[in-house]
Each structure stands twice: as C-alpha cells, then as structure tokens.
Design an enzyme around this catalytic site. Structure first.
Site, PDB file in Angstrom:
ATOM      1  N   ASP A  59       0.830  -1.199   0.000  1.00  0.00           N
ATOM      2  CA  ASP A  59       0.000   0.000   0.000  1.00  0.00           C
ATOM      3  C   ASP A  59       0.866   1.251   0.000  1.00  0.00           C
ATOM      4  OD1 ASP A  59      -2.563   1.538   0.448  1.00  0.00           O
ATOM      5  OD2 ASP A  59      -1.556   1.989   2.335  1.00  0.00           O
ATOM      6  N   GLU A 131      -2.054  -5.316  -3.466  1.00  0.00           N
ATOM      7  CA  GLU A 131      -1.079  -4.577  -2.663  1.00  0.00           C
ATOM      8  C   GLU A 131       0.021  -5.498  -2.142  1.00  0.00           C
ATOM      9  OE1 GLU A 131      -3.898  -0.969  -0.954  1.00  0.00           O
ATOM     10  OE2 GLU A 131      -3.636  -2.785   0.243  1.00  0.00           O
TER      11      GLU A 131
END
Length: 244
Positions: A59, A131
């Site tokens: 992320d 992610e």
C-alpha cells in the site's frame, strides 16, 4: 519464512510471474502474498506467514509510485488535485478490478469458509492481494523495477487528459464527496434555488450544503451542469481549487 513449496505450487507461481512479465528468483514472497489470513488460521501447524504485512508494505509503495508519477507528469495540478487523482487510482475498487483481470484469485490460498463464500471474487480480498504482490515484488527486486511493474499494470487508470474537457475536471461532485467524506459519511445536499426560462431553454441555480453550511452555488442549462458548478465553487471555498 520457512516455506515448503511443492513443485505444483512453484509451477503455478512461475505461470503467474510470466503473465505479469516479472522475473523473480525466489517465489516464497510471492507465495506469501497469496496466502489469506483465513487459510493461515484454518490450516493446522501452518508455519508460514499470511499476506497482511506485505499488504501494508505494498500500500505504501503503491502510493509513493503513483504520487511520484503524478507529481512529475502533471506539474500544473495543485496538491488537492493530485491527492484526488491518486485516491481514484489507489482505491479498493480499482485495485480489485485489476487483480480480477489478472486472475489473482485463482492463485489465492483461502480458508474453507472464505472459499465457499466467494472469497476469490471478493473486492476487499482482491485489492489486498494486489497490494501484497506489489510489496513482494518490491522486496524481491527494487523500487525502479516495481515502479515499471505498477505503471504498466495501471496505465489505463493513470492515463487521462488534463484539459477542460476531461472527466477529471468535469466530475467535481465526486471530488467534493471524496474530500468531505474522507473521515466518514456526512450528508451532502444539492438544492434547486431557482428555475427560469421556457421548457426548451431552462436555466437552474443550485446550492450545495454540508453540515448545514452552504459551500457553493452554480448555474447551468440543466441540473447536472449546475450541480457540477456548485461543487466546483465548493472546492474553491474549501481551498482545494484556486480561484480563477
């Protein structure tokens, strides 16, 4: 991580790497990126690690890559504009859609309950997996390689025309909603305060309010146009857009 990857799993991961056009020497991190917590919790004596930590890393890397790209590519945009565009790219729905297109769900290891309830297609799981894979690629390669990988995967999402006719500049309502509701839901109201002219040539004036405060007013030949202009004025009022 102690991983006992069997030949079948390694071959599966090699196939995934080929489809992503990435060259990894160690498949353990990629394997970890595809292990959901439900699987780790259900499998007895499971000694490996699920993908939540890689998701956390991925992320951050994603946001940095997209932030750098937008900063260098669109020098005429304000901080608020850059933040909004980034939020549209690095968001759950976008990442899940891309993960689905890349068939990440086929490679996921899920617990029985999650598997039976459609976990391979679940938006949140797919976005998290995207992610986590970015995090794995970063650890296994370097920032430059990961940047190339991410930009190639998200090229359709980050390619837009920054001109007066672009969807980005037209969709002030979505932008305003993103800004106002970033910390939670609040009601945003658009109210017609005047309507003039004959049926074939009407004009509308609309105000937008939030938390009982009028933020902007806009006029247009239809309600949609007037709402967009009201939202644009609201963004100016909030200091997100500069006054023209």
């Amino acid at each position: 991580m102690n991983s006992n990857l069997d030949k079948s799993r390694v071959n599966s991961l090699k196939k995934l790497c080929a489809s992503l056009n990435i060259n990894l020497k160690n498949y353990e991190l990629l394997h970890q990126a595809l292990v959901h917590t439900s699987y780790a919790n259900e499998v007895k004596n499971f000694s490996e690690t699920h993908n939540e930590r890689l998701e956390f890393l991925g992320d951050s890397i994603l946001n940095l890559i997209i932030s750098k790209f937008l900063f260098l590519e669109y020098s005429n945009l304000s901080e608020g504009e850059l933040s909004f565009i980034r939020s549209q790219i690095v968001c759950e729905s976008t990442l899940a859609k891309k993960a689905s297109e890349l068939n990440f769900g086929d490679y996921l290891l899920l617990g029985k309950g999650e598997l039976l309830s459609g976990g391979r297609e679940r938006v949140s799981i797919l976005a998290d997996t995207f992610e986590a894979i970015v995090g794995a690629v970063f650890l296994e390669t370097d920032f430059e390689t990961t940047t190339e990988y991410v930009l190639s995967l998200l090229k359709d999402e980050i390619h837009f025309s920054n001109d007066e006719n672009s969807n980005f500049n037209k969709d002030y309502k979505s932008w305003l909603q993103e800004i106002l509701q970033k910390d939670g839901y609040i009601k945003i109201s658009y109210e017609v305060i005047s309507e003039e002219g004959p049926a074939h040539n009407k004009s509308f004036e609309i105000t937008v309010t939030a938390r009982n405060t009028k933020l902007g007013t806009g006029s247009g030949k239809n309600k949609k146009e007037a709402e967009q202009r009201a939202a644009k004025e609201a963004l100016t009022t909030l200091g997100i857009l500069d006054k023209n």
